[in-house]
Design a protein around this motif. Structure first.
Motif, PDB file in Angstrom:
ATOM      1  N   MET A  19       0.837  -1.202   0.000  1.00  0.00           N
ATOM      2  CA  MET A  19       0.000   0.000   0.000  1.00  0.00           C
ATOM      3  C   MET A  19       0.870   1.250   0.000  1.00  0.00           C
ATOM      4  O   MET A  19       1.855   1.348   0.721  1.00  0.00           O
ATOM      5  N   TYR A  20       0.480   2.222  -0.819  1.00  0.00           N
ATOM      6  CA  TYR A  20       1.224   3.476  -0.867  1.00  0.00           C
ATOM      7  C   TYR A  20       1.078   4.250   0.448  1.00  0.00           C
ATOM      8  O   TYR A  20       0.052   4.164   1.137  1.00  0.00           O
ATOM      9  N   THR A  21       2.093   5.009   0.775  1.00  0.00           N
ATOM     10  CA  THR A  21       2.051   5.873   1.955  1.00  0.00           C
ATOM     11  C   THR A  21       0.902   6.873   1.827  1.00  0.00           C
ATOM     12  O   THR A  21       0.732   7.516   0.786  1.00  0.00           O
ATOM     13  N   GLY A  22       0.117   7.002   2.891  1.00  0.00           N
ATOM     14  CA  GLY A  22      -0.959   7.974   2.924  1.00  0.00           C
ATOM     15  C   GLY A  22      -2.325   7.424   2.549  1.00  0.00           C
ATOM     16  O   GLY A  22      -3.351   8.065   2.821  1.00  0.00           O
ATOM     17  N   ILE A  23      -2.381   6.238   1.943  1.00  0.00           N
ATOM     18  CA  ILE A  23      -3.673   5.668   1.526  1.00  0.00           C
ATOM     19  C   ILE A  23      -4.539   5.333   2.733  1.00  0.00           C
ATOM     20  O   ILE A  23      -5.740   5.637   2.768  1.00  0.00           O
ATOM     21  N   GLN A  24      -3.942   4.699   3.736  1.00  0.00           N
ATOM     22  CA  GLN A  24      -4.709   4.307   4.918  1.00  0.00           C
ATOM     23  C   GLN A  24      -5.317   5.528   5.605  1.00  0.00           C
ATOM     24  O   GLN A  24      -6.510   5.526   5.956  1.00  0.00           O
ATOM     25  N   ASP A  25      -4.533   6.570   5.796  1.00  0.00           N
ATOM     26  CA  ASP A  25      -5.045   7.787   6.435  1.00  0.00           C
ATOM     27  C   ASP A  25      -6.135   8.434   5.590  1.00  0.00           C
ATOM     28  O   ASP A  25      -7.147   8.921   6.119  1.00  0.00           O
ATOM     29  N   MET A  26      -5.945   8.448   4.280  1.00  0.00           N
ATOM     30  CA  MET A  26      -6.947   9.039   3.390  1.00  0.00           C
ATOM     31  C   MET A  26      -8.282   8.313   3.497  1.00  0.00           C
ATOM     32  O   MET A  26      -9.346   8.943   3.629  1.00  0.00           O
ATOM     33  N   ILE A  27      -8.251   6.993   3.477  1.00  0.00           N
ATOM     34  CA  ILE A  27      -9.487   6.209   3.554  1.00  0.00           C
ATOM     35  C   ILE A  27     -10.155   6.398   4.906  1.00  0.00           C
ATOM     36  O   ILE A  27     -11.373   6.612   4.993  1.00  0.00           O
ATOM     37  N   ASN A  28      -9.382   6.345   5.980  1.00  0.00           N
ATOM     38  CA  ASN A  28      -9.956   6.538   7.322  1.00  0.00           C
ATOM     39  C   ASN A  28     -10.599   7.917   7.459  1.00  0.00           C
ATOM     40  O   ASN A  28     -11.711   8.048   7.997  1.00  0.00           O
ATOM     41  N   THR A  29      -9.913   8.949   6.979  1.00  0.00           N
ATOM     42  CA  THR A  29     -10.416  10.316   7.122  1.00  0.00           C
ATOM     43  C   THR A  29     -11.708  10.518   6.339  1.00  0.00           C
ATOM     44  O   THR A  29     -12.707  11.020   6.871  1.00  0.00           O
ATOM     45  N   LEU A  30     -11.702  10.108   5.087  1.00  0.00           N
ATOM     46  CA  LEU A  30     -12.882  10.330   4.252  1.00  0.00           C
ATOM     47  C   LEU A  30     -14.055   9.457   4.694  1.00  0.00           C
ATOM     48  O   LEU A  30     -15.216   9.887   4.629  1.00  0.00           O
ATOM     49  N   HIS A  31     -13.771   8.253   5.173  1.00  0.00           N
ATOM     50  CA  HIS A  31     -14.862   7.413   5.688  1.00  0.00           C
ATOM     51  C   HIS A  31     -15.498   8.064   6.905  1.00  0.00           C
ATOM     52  O   HIS A  31     -16.731   8.057   7.066  1.00  0.00           O
ATOM     53  N   SER A  32     -14.681   8.643   7.774  1.00  0.00           N
ATOM     54  CA  SER A  32     -15.222   9.293   8.977  1.00  0.00           C
ATOM     55  C   SER A  32     -16.080  10.503   8.620  1.00  0.00           C
ATOM     56  O   SER A  32     -16.915  10.933   9.426  1.00  0.00           O
ATOM     57  N   GLU A  33     -15.902  11.038   7.399  1.00  0.00           N
ATOM     58  CA  GLU A  33     -16.671  12.191   6.956  1.00  0.00           C
ATOM     59  C   GLU A  33     -17.870  11.795   6.091  1.00  0.00           C
ATOM     60  O   GLU A  33     -18.529  12.649   5.504  1.00  0.00           O
ATOM     61  N   GLY A  34     -18.133  10.484   6.021  1.00  0.00           N
ATOM     62  CA  GLY A  34     -19.347  10.018   5.353  1.00  0.00           C
ATOM     63  C   GLY A  34     -19.185   9.509   3.940  1.00  0.00           C
ATOM     64  O   GLY A  34     -20.183   9.232   3.261  1.00  0.00           O
ATOM     65  N   HIS A  35     -17.962   9.355   3.484  1.00  0.00           N
ATOM     66  CA  HIS A  35     -17.735   8.864   2.130  1.00  0.00           C
ATOM     67  C   HIS A  35     -17.520   7.352   2.145  1.00  0.00           C
ATOM     68  O   HIS A  35     -17.082   6.779   3.152  1.00  0.00           O
ATOM     69  N   GLN A  36     -17.810   6.706   1.028  1.00  0.00           N
ATOM     70  CA  GLN A  36     -17.672   5.262   0.911  1.00  0.00           C
ATOM     71  C   GLN A  36     -16.617   4.922  -0.132  1.00  0.00           C
ATOM     72  O   GLN A  36     -16.320   5.729  -1.024  1.00  0.00           O
ATOM     73  N   PHE A  37     -16.073   3.703  -0.028  1.00  0.00           N
ATOM     74  CA  PHE A  37     -15.024   3.276  -0.945  1.00  0.00           C
ATOM     75  C   PHE A  37     -15.388   1.950  -1.598  1.00  0.00           C
ATOM     76  O   PHE A  37     -15.972   1.063  -0.975  1.00  0.00           O
ATOM     77  N   VAL A  38     -15.003   1.850  -2.866  1.00  0.00           N
ATOM     78  CA  VAL A  38     -15.152   0.617  -3.628  1.00  0.00           C
ATOM     79  C   VAL A  38     -13.807   0.322  -4.282  1.00  0.00           C
ATOM     80  O   VAL A  38     -13.203   1.206  -4.910  1.00  0.00           O
ATOM     81  N   PHE A  39     -13.341  -0.904  -4.124  1.00  0.00           N
ATOM     82  CA  PHE A  39     -12.103  -1.357  -4.764  1.00  0.00           C
ATOM     83  C   PHE A  39     -12.487  -2.195  -5.972  1.00  0.00           C
ATOM     84  O   PHE A  39     -13.296  -3.125  -5.856  1.00  0.00           O
ATOM     85  N   ILE A  40     -11.926  -1.858  -7.154  1.00  0.00           N
ATOM     86  CA  ILE A  40     -12.304  -2.587  -8.365  1.00  0.00           C
ATOM     87  C   ILE A  40     -11.084  -3.190  -9.051  1.00  0.00           C
ATOM     88  O   ILE A  40      -9.978  -2.641  -9.005  1.00  0.00           O
TER      89      ILE A  40
END
Length: 381
Positions: A19-40
């Protein structure tokens, strides 16, 4: 309602599945703000491996699915809420086919030509966090005017730099936009394009434009920056026709050489005497939605020329989109002009007669001025 951020494999992981540096923090932050993620992905092995990584790393679920399933799930009801983050040509084709906003992850090991050209390139995952926040809350248009039942005017930003309320930072950016559009200075191109394309992809009328065009310059030469912006919009909304809608058959003086009052008095006649519709579009405009892009909106004369010609040719809807709006006085000037046009507008030989003139007052959204600064900071700081 939050965004659905679709992430491709090489957006999150390198070729060794690290995993690239910063991806984990980005996903955690945006999820906490109500956004969802899909991996394709196309690959079942990659989907299963990603599921395990996500299961061990996050307390919430990230959907992992095949690329074609995401494609099949996108329709008019949800497309404006989806952001695709991908750096392959295949990602760009998916975005264009489904009219989805695409962001090119500049940190990815894969950098194909088309996403770099047509997408919004961000340098790191932290920038993506800021961009998703901005897109979610974006007030896309600084100026809006419904000219008639078939025609809407939009302006992306203010072009006034001498107003007392303009900060030094905003003035620098707006002057940068002006230098871009008038002199080809590319420093501010990406921030202007980011602002425009995210607004386009949130607007159902703009996503469904049938033909994109630009208003011709006074000498008929291309404004390369406006032409490139038009081409990017055309490509990302899945349209093929890239021929110019208008032909400037006679050179005219630039507008700033004529006093403002005289410009209003002359009105559209200056352009009618020097512009025709491209014969290529004979019978292709009727019943269609047309969007015409121009650099600056001052008094509406250029746009009124385009509106009258396109409606005469049978356009069902006309969207006139300026990148900047000069606001003269409290409300600005937009001189609506109605003409009776006879003859063939696909030739020089048509005739025109004015039937009415009136000044129209549109709506301004001052919040859009803040977005200009925010976008520039995301792109360049």
């Amino acid at each position: 309602m939050g965004k659905v951020v679709a992430l491709t494999r090489l957006t999150i992981f390198d070729e060794d599945f690290k995993m690239y540096t910063g991806i984990q923090d980005m996903i955690n932050t945006l999820h906490s703000e109500g956004h969802q993620f899909v991996f394709i992905s196309h690959d079942l092995v990659a989907l299963n491996e990603a599921k395990e990584v996500f299961k061990n790393m996050f307390e919430f679920k990230i959907i992992c699915t095949f690329r074609y399933k995401l494609k099949d799930s996108i329709d008019d009801s949800n497309v404006k809420n989806i952001i695709l983050v991908g750096s392959s040509n295949e990602d760009l084709i998916l975005a264009a086919n489904k009219k989805v906003l695409i962001i090119n992850p500049g940190w990815s090991v894969k950098q194909d030509e088309k996403p770099a050209r047509y997408g919004i390139t961000l340098s790191n995952p932290e920038k993506l966090t800021e961009a998703v926040r901005l897109i979610e809350n974006q007030s896309s248009w600084y100026y809006k005017l419904q000219v008639d039942k078939s025609t809407q005017v939009l302006a992306l930003t203010s072009a006034n730099t001498k107003n007392y309320s303009v900060t030094s930072e905003e003035k620098e950016i707006l002057e940068g936009f002006s230098n871009l559009l008038k002199q080809g200075d590319r420093k501010y191109f990406n921030s202007l394009y980011f602002h425009l394309i995210s607004g386009v992809m949130k607007d159902s009328d703009l996503r469904n434009v049938d033909i994109w065009g630009v208003f011709p310059t006074s000498n008929g030469d291309n404004n390369n920056e406006i032409e490139e912006i038009k081409e990017r919009c055309r490509y990302l909304t899945g349209k093929r026709n890239n021929k110019p809608i208008f032909i400037r058959h006679t050179v005219v003086d630039k507008s700033h050489y004529t006093h403002h009052d005289n410009r209003l008095k002359i009105g559209c006649s200056k352009h009618f005497n020097s512009i025709m519709l491209n014969p290529f579009y004979t019978k292709k405009i009727k019943g269609k939605t047309i969007c015409i892009i121009d650099d600056f909106l001052t008094n509406g004369i250029s746009f009124e020329t385009a509106r009258n010609l396109l409606l005469n040719a049978g356009a069902a809807k006309v969207i006139l989109l300026a990148l900047g709006r000069f606001r003269r006085g409290s409300h600005g000037i937009y001189q609506k002009e109605e003409y009776t046009i006879t003859g063939n507008v696909y030739t020089k030989e048509y005739d025109f007669e004015i039937t009415s003139r009136e000044n129209c007052i549109g709506e301004y959204n001052e919040d859009a001025r803040d977005e200009v600064r925010n976008i520039y900071q995301i792109i360049y700081n």
